[in-house]
Design a protein around this motif. Structure first.
Motif, PDB file in Angstrom:
ATOM      1  N   ASP A   1       0.920  10.205  -5.199  1.00 63.89           N
ATOM      2  CA  ASP A   1       2.060  11.026  -4.745  1.00 63.89           C
ATOM      3  C   ASP A   1       2.985  11.369  -5.918  1.00 63.89           C
ATOM      4  O   ASP A   1       4.212  11.292  -5.803  1.00 63.89           O
ATOM      5  N   GLY A   2       2.377  11.671  -7.052  1.00 67.90           N
ATOM      6  CA  GLY A   2       3.155  12.087  -8.225  1.00 67.90           C
ATOM      7  C   GLY A   2       3.877  10.947  -8.926  1.00 67.90           C
ATOM      8  O   GLY A   2       4.649  11.179  -9.849  1.00 67.90           O
ATOM      9  N   LYS A   3       3.618   9.716  -8.469  1.00 66.99           N
ATOM     10  CA  LYS A   3       4.301   8.582  -9.106  1.00 66.99           C
ATOM     11  C   LYS A   3       3.294   7.627  -9.728  1.00 66.99           C
ATOM     12  O   LYS A   3       2.189   7.455  -9.200  1.00 66.99           O
ATOM     13  N   ASN A   4       3.705   6.947 -10.824  1.00 70.22           N
ATOM     14  CA  ASN A   4       2.851   5.911 -11.401  1.00 70.22           C
ATOM     15  C   ASN A   4       3.016   4.631 -10.589  1.00 70.22           C
ATOM     16  O   ASN A   4       4.122   4.282 -10.210  1.00 70.22           O
ATOM     17  N   LYS A   5       1.890   3.981 -10.341  1.00 71.22           N
ATOM     18  CA  LYS A   5       1.916   2.803  -9.484  1.00 71.22           C
ATOM     19  C   LYS A   5       0.960   1.746 -10.039  1.00 71.22           C
ATOM     20  O   LYS A   5      -0.042   2.081 -10.666  1.00 71.22           O
ATOM     21  N   LEU A   6       1.273   0.470  -9.803  1.00 72.07           N
ATOM     22  CA  LEU A   6       0.344  -0.609 -10.154  1.00 72.07           C
ATOM     23  C   LEU A   6      -0.375  -1.048  -8.889  1.00 72.07           C
ATOM     24  O   LEU A   6       0.278  -1.349  -7.886  1.00 72.07           O
ATOM     25  N   VAL A   7      -1.692  -1.081  -8.934  1.00 72.58           N
ATOM     26  CA  VAL A   7      -2.433  -1.608  -7.779  1.00 72.58           C
ATOM     27  C   VAL A   7      -3.463  -2.619  -8.268  1.00 72.58           C
ATOM     28  O   VAL A   7      -3.852  -2.626  -9.440  1.00 72.58           O
ATOM     29  N   GLY A   8      -3.932  -3.447  -7.361  1.00 76.26           N
ATOM     30  CA  GLY A   8      -4.927  -4.449  -7.706  1.00 76.26           C
ATOM     31  C   GLY A   8      -6.344  -3.925  -7.527  1.00 76.26           C
ATOM     32  O   GLY A   8      -6.575  -2.720  -7.374  1.00 76.26           O
ATOM     33  N   ASP A   9      -7.292  -4.852  -7.522  1.00 74.80           N
ATOM     34  CA  ASP A   9      -8.696  -4.506  -7.283  1.00 74.80           C
ATOM     35  C   ASP A   9      -9.017  -4.515  -5.784  1.00 74.80           C
ATOM     36  O   ASP A   9     -10.110  -4.172  -5.370  1.00 74.80           O
ATOM     37  N   VAL A  10      -8.032  -4.987  -4.991  1.00 79.94           N
ATOM     38  CA  VAL A  10      -8.222  -5.098  -3.542  1.00 79.94           C
ATOM     39  C   VAL A  10      -7.330  -4.063  -2.864  1.00 79.94           C
ATOM     40  O   VAL A  10      -6.197  -3.837  -3.300  1.00 79.94           O
ATOM     41  N   ASP A  11      -7.851  -3.447  -1.811  1.00 78.65           N
ATOM     42  CA  ASP A  11      -7.009  -2.542  -1.034  1.00 78.65           C
ATOM     43  C   ASP A  11      -6.081  -3.407  -0.175  1.00 78.65           C
ATOM     44  O   ASP A  11      -6.477  -3.938   0.866  1.00 78.65           O
ATOM     45  N   TYR A  12      -4.867  -3.570  -0.661  1.00 77.67           N
ATOM     46  CA  TYR A  12      -3.944  -4.570  -0.107  1.00 77.67           C
ATOM     47  C   TYR A  12      -3.703  -4.357   1.391  1.00 77.67           C
ATOM     48  O   TYR A  12      -3.781  -5.307   2.177  1.00 77.67           O
ATOM     49  N   ALA A  13      -3.415  -3.112   1.783  1.00 81.17           N
ATOM     50  CA  ALA A  13      -3.009  -2.857   3.173  1.00 81.17           C
ATOM     51  C   ALA A  13      -4.106  -3.295   4.148  1.00 81.17           C
ATOM     52  O   ALA A  13      -3.837  -4.035   5.111  1.00 81.17           O
ATOM     53  N   SER A  14      -5.338  -2.870   3.903  1.00 84.11           N
ATOM     54  CA  SER A  14      -6.404  -3.208   4.862  1.00 84.11           C
ATOM     55  C   SER A  14      -6.822  -4.680   4.724  1.00 84.11           C
ATOM     56  O   SER A  14      -7.141  -5.332   5.726  1.00 84.11           O
ATOM     57  N   ALA A  15      -6.783  -5.222   3.504  1.00 82.67           N
ATOM     58  CA  ALA A  15      -7.178  -6.630   3.325  1.00 82.67           C
ATOM     59  C   ALA A  15      -6.159  -7.568   3.977  1.00 82.67           C
ATOM     60  O   ALA A  15      -6.525  -8.601   4.545  1.00 82.67           O
ATOM     61  N   ALA A  16      -4.882  -7.189   3.927  1.00 84.09           N
ATOM     62  CA  ALA A  16      -3.829  -8.047   4.499  1.00 84.09           C
ATOM     63  C   ALA A  16      -3.965  -8.152   6.021  1.00 84.09           C
ATOM     64  O   ALA A  16      -3.468  -9.090   6.633  1.00 84.09           O
TER      65      ALA A  16
END
Ligand code: NDP
Length: 296
Positions: free
Chosen positions: A238-253
């Motif tokens: 969405d036009g922003k820089n973001k840090l994410v992991g190797d896991v899709d956090y939302a669905s894994a949580a």
């Protein structure tokens, strides 16, 4: 199921407080101040940030921080001479050479020139061998941080099925050794693993150390499993820089029993464990009892 968040930032603050407390006692009772020397060759921007952060946190826990910044053209001979000097300096208990090194320097040769007792990154071949054979060693910081969080959450890990995704020397392999040391049944997965989703679905503990943004979706996670996400990936969304992991956090949580976020999970624990390792090295060098709970 909504996963419990394993708060690495808060846990790291606790570890740093414990280290600071022990450093205070060492100074008061033994007149010793642990010292960490960090060597940076070149001007890699990410490395500069890490080195600054390490120096700042070292001082905050009451240790001495020695920073050695060398220019990108430094010869192997000069770098090895500096390491030899630090190896012989009794005020230096930990030595860390920030990786990656410029291409003309032989990383293995440089790392293996560090005194294993001062090798607070745990990358020296002697420490790798000691860890692999279940002997007292310096343990690599990132896997040590993951282990501390897992032990804190579960108590005993004995008999659990663990899958480590990634087989690097700095994360995947030592992580697997540590889990084996805590009596998990360990599978190491990598880019050639057949049917990775199926392998991950069997695990009570999933440690993802791949370097691919959100590669592990929630439907690979066994209901109630503990997920440790080592990945740090910079993406644009969405036009922003973001840090994410190797896991899709939302669905894994939604399926996990517990999960580390990115940022705020494994990342902060890595530097906290570097400080813990420096304290451990200092205690060992002086024949003092090691603080409990700060090593494997
Ligand atoms: P490496 O690139 O050295 O290793 C990545 C591993 O992932 C390799 O073993 C590779 O397999 C495996 N892999 C790659 N693609 C796949 C795939 N599609 N399926 C399964 N396995 C795959 O990375 P690192 O171990 O150094 O780091 C991993 C991640 O952890 C990175 O995001 C890094 O930024 C992060 N990191 C975070 C730290 C922290 O403090 N939180 C510290 C260190 C790293 P193969 O061997 O077959 O190529």
């Amino acid at each position: 199921m909504v996963a419990q968040v394993i708060d690495g930032k808060a846990f790291a603050a606790k570890v740093r407080a414990q280290v600071a407390d022990q450093v205070g006692k060492l100074k008061e009772e033994n007149g010793i101040t642990p010292g960490l020397a960090v060597v940076l060759v070149g001007e890699d921007p990410a490395s500069q940030v890490y080195v600054r952060s390490k120096g700042k946190q070292t001082v905050e826990v009451g240790m001495n921080s020695y920073e050695h910044k060398l220019d990108a053209e430094t010869t192997e001979e000069d770098l090895l001479a500096l390491i030899a000097k630090l190896n012989n300096d009794p005020d230096v208990h930990g030595i860390l050479v920030q990786l990656p090194l410029p291409k003309h320097l032989n990383e293995d040769l440089v790392i293996n020139s560090i005194d294993p007792a001062k090798d607070v990154d745990g990358f020296h071949i002697s420490n790798v061998g000691l860890l692999g054979t279940g002997q007292k060693s310096m343990v690599p910081c990132t896997p040590l941080g993951c282990l501390m969080m897992l032990r804190d959450y579960h108590g005993s890990l004995s008999g659990m099925d663990a899958v480590v995704i990634g087989r690097s020397n700095i994360v995947g392999k030592p992580m697997a050794q540590l889990l084996l040391g805590d009596s998990c049944t360990v599978t190491i997965a990598h880019s050639r693993t057949k049917d990775l989703p199926d392998v991950v679905r069997r695990a009570d503990i999933v440690v993802a150390a791949v370097g691919r943004p959100e590669m592990v979706p929630g439907d690979w996670i066994k209901e109630g499993a503990t997920v440790i996400d080592v990945g740090i990936n910079r993406i644009e969304r969405d036009g922003k820089n973001k840090l994410v992991g190797d896991v899709d956090y939302a669905s894994a949580a939604e399926r996990a029993g517990a999960i580390t976020p990115v940022p705020g999970g494994v990342g902060p624990m890595t530097i906290a464990c570097l400080l813990a390792n420096t304290l451990t090295a200092c205690c060992r060098a002086n024949g003092l009892t090691e603080p409990e709970g700060l090593t494997a």
